[in-house]
Design a protein around this motif. Structure first.
Motif, PDB file in Angstrom:
ATOM      1  N   ALA A  23      27.060  21.126  36.502  1.00 33.83           N
ATOM      2  CA  ALA A  23      28.245  20.450  37.022  1.00 33.83           C
ATOM      3  C   ALA A  23      29.453  20.729  36.140  1.00 33.83           C
ATOM      4  CB  ALA A  23      27.999  18.945  37.117  1.00 33.83           C
ATOM      5  N   GLY A  24      29.254  20.733  34.827  1.00 36.63           N
ATOM      6  CA  GLY A  24      30.341  21.040  33.910  1.00 36.63           C
ATOM      7  C   GLY A  24      30.826  22.468  34.050  1.00 36.63           C
ATOM      8  N   GLU A  25      29.888  23.408  34.248  1.00 31.85           N
ATOM      9  CA  GLU A  25      30.269  24.811  34.421  1.00 31.85           C
ATOM     10  C   GLU A  25      31.061  25.002  35.699  1.00 31.85           C
ATOM     11  OE1 GLU A  25      26.589  26.897  34.261  1.00 31.85           O
ATOM     12  OE2 GLU A  25      26.513  26.941  32.064  1.00 31.85           O
ATOM     13  N   HIS A  26      30.638  24.346  36.782  1.00 30.37           N
ATOM     14  CA  HIS A  26      31.320  24.499  38.065  1.00 30.37           C
ATOM     15  C   HIS A  26      32.715  23.887  38.034  1.00 30.37           C
ATOM     16  CE1 HIS A  26      27.116  24.858  40.118  1.00 30.37           C
ATOM     17  NE2 HIS A  26      27.500  25.958  39.522  1.00 30.37           N
ATOM     18  N   GLU A  27      32.866  22.780  37.307  1.00 28.70           N
ATOM     19  CA  GLU A  27      34.184  22.153  37.200  1.00 28.70           C
ATOM     20  C   GLU A  27      35.150  23.035  36.431  1.00 28.70           C
ATOM     21  OE1 GLU A  27      33.666  18.380  35.400  1.00 28.70           O
ATOM     22  OE2 GLU A  27      32.647  17.479  37.121  1.00 28.70           O
ATOM     23  N   GLY A  28      34.603  23.784  35.470  1.00 23.25           N
ATOM     24  CA  GLY A  28      35.473  24.626  34.644  1.00 23.25           C
ATOM     25  C   GLY A  28      35.958  25.873  35.347  1.00 23.25           C
ATOM     26  N   THR A  29      35.270  26.265  36.425  1.00 25.60           N
ATOM     27  CA  THR A  29      35.647  27.495  37.115  1.00 25.60           C
ATOM     28  C   THR A  29      35.653  27.281  38.616  1.00 25.60           C
ATOM     29  OG1 THR A  29      33.326  28.197  37.084  1.00 25.60           O
ATOM     30  CG2 THR A  29      34.762  29.030  35.332  1.00 25.60           C
ATOM     31  N   PRO A  30      36.538  26.409  39.146  1.00 29.24           N
ATOM     32  CA  PRO A  30      36.557  26.157  40.578  1.00 29.24           C
ATOM     33  C   PRO A  30      37.019  27.380  41.345  1.00 29.24           C
ATOM     34  CG  PRO A  30      38.457  25.142  39.529  1.00 29.24           C
ATOM     35  CD  PRO A  30      37.608  25.706  38.435  1.00 29.24           C
ATOM     36  N   GLY A  31      36.207  27.827  42.300  1.00 29.19           N
ATOM     37  CA  GLY A  31      36.576  28.956  43.137  1.00 29.19           C
ATOM     38  C   GLY A  31      36.799  30.230  42.359  1.00 29.19           C
ATOM     39  N   ALA A  32      36.148  30.365  41.222  1.00 31.69           N
ATOM     40  CA  ALA A  32      36.406  31.525  40.370  1.00 31.69           C
ATOM     41  C   ALA A  32      35.999  32.810  41.061  1.00 31.69           C
ATOM     42  CB  ALA A  32      35.642  31.382  39.051  1.00 31.69           C
ATOM     43  N   ARG A  33      36.775  33.870  40.833  1.00 33.01           N
ATOM     44  CA  ARG A  33      36.446  35.186  41.349  1.00 33.01           C
ATOM     45  C   ARG A  33      36.087  36.056  40.164  1.00 33.01           C
ATOM     46  NH1 ARG A  33      40.960  37.325  45.226  1.00 33.01           N
ATOM     47  NH2 ARG A  33      39.290  38.801  45.634  1.00 33.01           N
ATOM     48  N   HIS A  34      34.995  36.771  40.293  1.00 34.74           N
ATOM     49  CA  HIS A  34      34.438  37.442  39.121  1.00 34.74           C
ATOM     50  C   HIS A  34      34.670  38.952  39.127  1.00 34.74           C
ATOM     51  CE1 HIS A  34      32.542  33.717  37.896  1.00 34.74           C
ATOM     52  NE2 HIS A  34      32.056  33.585  39.109  1.00 34.74           N
ATOM     53  N   GLU A  35      35.506  39.462  40.038  1.00 35.32           N
ATOM     54  CA  GLU A  35      35.746  40.888  40.031  1.00 35.32           C
ATOM     55  C   GLU A  35      36.424  41.305  38.729  1.00 35.32           C
ATOM     56  OE1 GLU A  35      36.601  39.538  44.329  1.00 35.32           O
ATOM     57  OE2 GLU A  35      36.897  38.787  42.305  1.00 35.32           O
ATOM     58  N   ASN A  36      36.043  42.436  38.223  1.00 38.35           N
ATOM     59  CA  ASN A  36      36.673  42.943  37.019  1.00 38.35           C
ATOM     60  C   ASN A  36      38.120  43.298  37.322  1.00 38.35           C
ATOM     61  OD1 ASN A  36      37.473  45.448  35.293  1.00 38.35           O
ATOM     62  ND2 ASN A  36      35.902  44.346  34.144  1.00 38.35           N
ATOM     63  N   ARG A  37      39.035  42.839  36.479  1.00 40.32           N
ATOM     64  CA  ARG A  37      40.450  43.014  36.779  1.00 40.32           C
ATOM     65  C   ARG A  37      40.890  44.465  36.693  1.00 40.32           C
ATOM     66  NH1 ARG A  37      43.558  37.725  34.244  1.00 40.32           N
ATOM     67  NH2 ARG A  37      42.419  36.175  35.471  1.00 40.32           N
ATOM     68  N   ALA A  38      40.309  45.213  35.774  1.00 40.23           N
ATOM     69  CA  ALA A  38      40.651  46.628  35.698  1.00 40.23           C
ATOM     70  C   ALA A  38      40.231  47.347  36.979  1.00 40.23           C
ATOM     71  CB  ALA A  38      39.981  47.267  34.484  1.00 40.23           C
ATOM     72  N   SER A  39      39.096  46.977  37.541  1.00 41.55           N
ATOM     73  CA  SER A  39      38.650  47.570  38.799  1.00 41.55           C
ATOM     74  C   SER A  39      39.616  47.253  39.922  1.00 41.55           C
ATOM     75  CB  SER A  39      37.247  47.060  39.164  1.00 41.55           C
ATOM     76  OG  SER A  39      36.286  47.511  38.246  1.00 41.55           O
ATOM     77  N   ARG A  40      40.151  46.010  39.933  1.00 45.17           N
ATOM     78  CA  ARG A  40      41.103  45.636  40.972  1.00 45.17           C
ATOM     79  C   ARG A  40      42.371  46.475  40.868  1.00 45.17           C
ATOM     80  NH1 ARG A  40      38.943  43.439  45.008  1.00 45.17           N
ATOM     81  NH2 ARG A  40      41.001  42.735  45.635  1.00 45.17           N
ATOM     82  N   VAL A  41      42.810  46.761  39.658  1.00 45.35           N
ATOM     83  CA  VAL A  41      44.001  47.586  39.480  1.00 45.35           C
ATOM     84  C   VAL A  41      43.754  48.994  40.024  1.00 45.35           C
ATOM     85  CG1 VAL A  41      45.477  48.695  37.759  1.00 45.35           C
ATOM     86  CG2 VAL A  41      44.895  46.273  37.535  1.00 45.35           C
ATOM     87  N   VAL A  42      42.611  49.581  39.694  1.00 48.58           N
ATOM     88  CA  VAL A  42      42.287  50.923  40.191  1.00 48.58           C
ATOM     89  C   VAL A  42      42.203  50.923  41.711  1.00 48.58           C
ATOM     90  CG1 VAL A  42      40.533  52.738  40.206  1.00 48.58           C
ATOM     91  CG2 VAL A  42      41.126  51.592  38.054  1.00 48.58           C
ATOM     92  N   SER A  43      41.557  49.906  42.285  1.00 45.23           N
ATOM     93  CA  SER A  43      41.430  49.832  43.736  1.00 45.23           C
ATOM     94  C   SER A  43      42.800  49.711  44.403  1.00 45.23           C
ATOM     95  CB  SER A  43      40.549  48.643  44.118  1.00 45.23           C
ATOM     96  OG  SER A  43      40.337  48.584  45.512  1.00 45.23           O
ATOM     97  N   GLY A  44      43.689  48.898  43.831  1.00 49.45           N
ATOM     98  CA  GLY A  44      45.032  48.782  44.376  1.00 49.45           C
ATOM     99  C   GLY A  44      45.793  50.093  44.303  1.00 49.45           C
ATOM    100  N   TRP A  45      45.615  50.813  43.212  1.00 53.94           N
ATOM    101  CA  TRP A  45      46.276  52.111  43.030  1.00 53.94           C
ATOM    102  C   TRP A  45      45.797  53.100  44.099  1.00 53.94           C
ATOM    103  CZ3 TRP A  45      46.865  54.205  37.359  1.00 53.94           C
ATOM    104  CH2 TRP A  45      47.829  55.226  37.332  1.00 53.94           C
ATOM    105  N   VAL A  46      44.520  53.042  44.434  1.00 55.48           N
ATOM    106  CA  VAL A  46      43.950  53.969  45.408  1.00 55.48           C
ATOM    107  C   VAL A  46      44.375  53.629  46.836  1.00 55.48           C
ATOM    108  CG1 VAL A  46      41.778  54.724  46.475  1.00 55.48           C
ATOM    109  CG2 VAL A  46      41.959  54.592  43.984  1.00 55.48           C
ATOM    110  N   HIS A  47      44.451  52.324  47.162  1.00 54.97           N
ATOM    111  CA  HIS A  47      44.602  51.928  48.560  1.00 54.97           C
ATOM    112  C   HIS A  47      45.981  51.398  48.946  1.00 54.97           C
ATOM    113  CE1 HIS A  47      40.400  52.507  49.518  1.00 54.97           C
ATOM    114  NE2 HIS A  47      40.046  51.815  48.452  1.00 54.97           N
ATOM    115  N   ASP A  48      46.748  50.852  48.014  1.00 53.92           N
ATOM    116  CA  ASP A  48      48.032  50.255  48.354  1.00 53.92           C
ATOM    117  C   ASP A  48      49.050  51.378  48.564  1.00 53.92           C
ATOM    118  OD1 ASP A  48      50.445  48.875  48.521  1.00 53.92           O
ATOM    119  OD2 ASP A  48      49.817  47.350  47.072  1.00 53.92           O
TER     120      ASP A  48
END
Length: 285
Positions: free
Chosen positions: A81-106
């Motif tokens: 319960a404490g772990e879930h409260e600390g990360t509500p709706g957390a998204r776990h994608e690696n941020r560097a991967s998101r940058v590369v994906s945006g560079w490829v597709h945007d």
């Protein structure tokens, strides 16, 4: 472990746990710490995956299912319960991967031909703008240093930044690589579990295939590794071209404007090789 004394599931679990034990020992995780995490996972699964929708899950029912005491179940539930409260709706994608994906597709960061454009570090439609769209509060300099470290981005003679690879893959036992380890193994086991229990209400199995040969001469291995890597990367890039533009962050230019419940989906490919070990009778396994 004698195979005659165990069930097929026990043998499968041992094969999973053996390389995991090697990774845990290399990273200084003692058995007691691993056992504590196993208890937590058992309690989490009992309360969430086996809950009766008509009733609130109870510590007593979880204790019966897991074999733990109610005191231990309550302890693990409170930690969860404490772990879930600390990360509500957390998204776990690696941020560097998101940058590369945006560079490829945007399209804002592409050439007229649809390829990833060379970007200045600062200014409109720059690398810094790309990071702002797809990596939240990470600083552009930190993201750039990591992408350059692993060879994904390089600086051209013009001073602009060029994307050299369409995928970010961290190295070693870094935090990012361990995150990928957790996600990949979890996804594979979830797929196998889905297929084992009858593929769910729709009766549709998830794709799960493996190519295996066990009598390959060693002189072939160098060429095979290169060929397997090239073909696997090409297939993943083709799948990415189809699926990537449908991602809400990319379709909404990082603003995630679409409504409705999101779905996490993908396809994983991994390469393996190891020596064929003879069993006690002298026959190859």
């Amino acid at each position: 472990m004698k195979s005659s004394d165990t069930t097929p599931l026990h043998r499968a679990l041992y094969r999973i746990l053996r390389p995991m034990a090697r990774l845990l020992l290399r990273n200084g995780i003692p058995f007691a710490e691993f056992a504590e995490l196993v208890r937590r996972a058992y309690v989490d699964a009992a309360l969430e995956d086996f809950a009766d929708n008509r009733k609130k899950p109870t510590d007593s029912r979880a204790a019966v299912m897991t074999g733990l005491t109610r005191k231990e179940v309550r302890k693990q539930r409170e930690i969860l319960a404490g772990e879930h409260e600390g990360t509500p709706g957390a998204r776990h994608e690696n941020r560097a991967s998101r940058v590369v994906s945006g560079w490829v597709h945007d399209c804002a960061f592409q050439t007229g031909e649809g390829a990833p454009a060379e970007l200045p570090f600062d200014g409109p439609l720059s690398f810094s703008e790309l990071v702002k769209r797809y990596s939240g509060d990470m600083t552009p300099r930190a993201v750039l240093e990591e992408l350059m470290r692993v060879g994904v981005v390089a600086t051209e003679a013009s001073g602009k930044l060029a994307l050299r690879q369409r995928a970010y893959v961290p190295t070693g036992d870094s935090e990012e690589m361990l995150q990928i380890f957790g996600e990949d193994v979890s996804d594979l086991i979830a797929t196998i579990d889905h297929n084992l229990v009858g593929s769910g209400a729709d009766g549709q199995p998830l794709f799960q295939r493996t190519l295996v040969y066990d009598n390959i001469p060693p002189e072939v291995m160098g060429r095979w590794r290169r060929y397997a890597a090239q073909q696997s990367q090409a297939m993943l890039e083709q799948l990415d071209k189809w699926l990537g533009p449908h991602d809400r962050d990319i379709a909404g230019h990082g603003e995630n404007k679409a409504t409705g419940e999101a779905v996490r989906t993908g396809v994983g490919i991994f390469y393996f090789e190891d020596p064929v070990q003879p069993d006690v009778s002298g026959e190859q396994e």
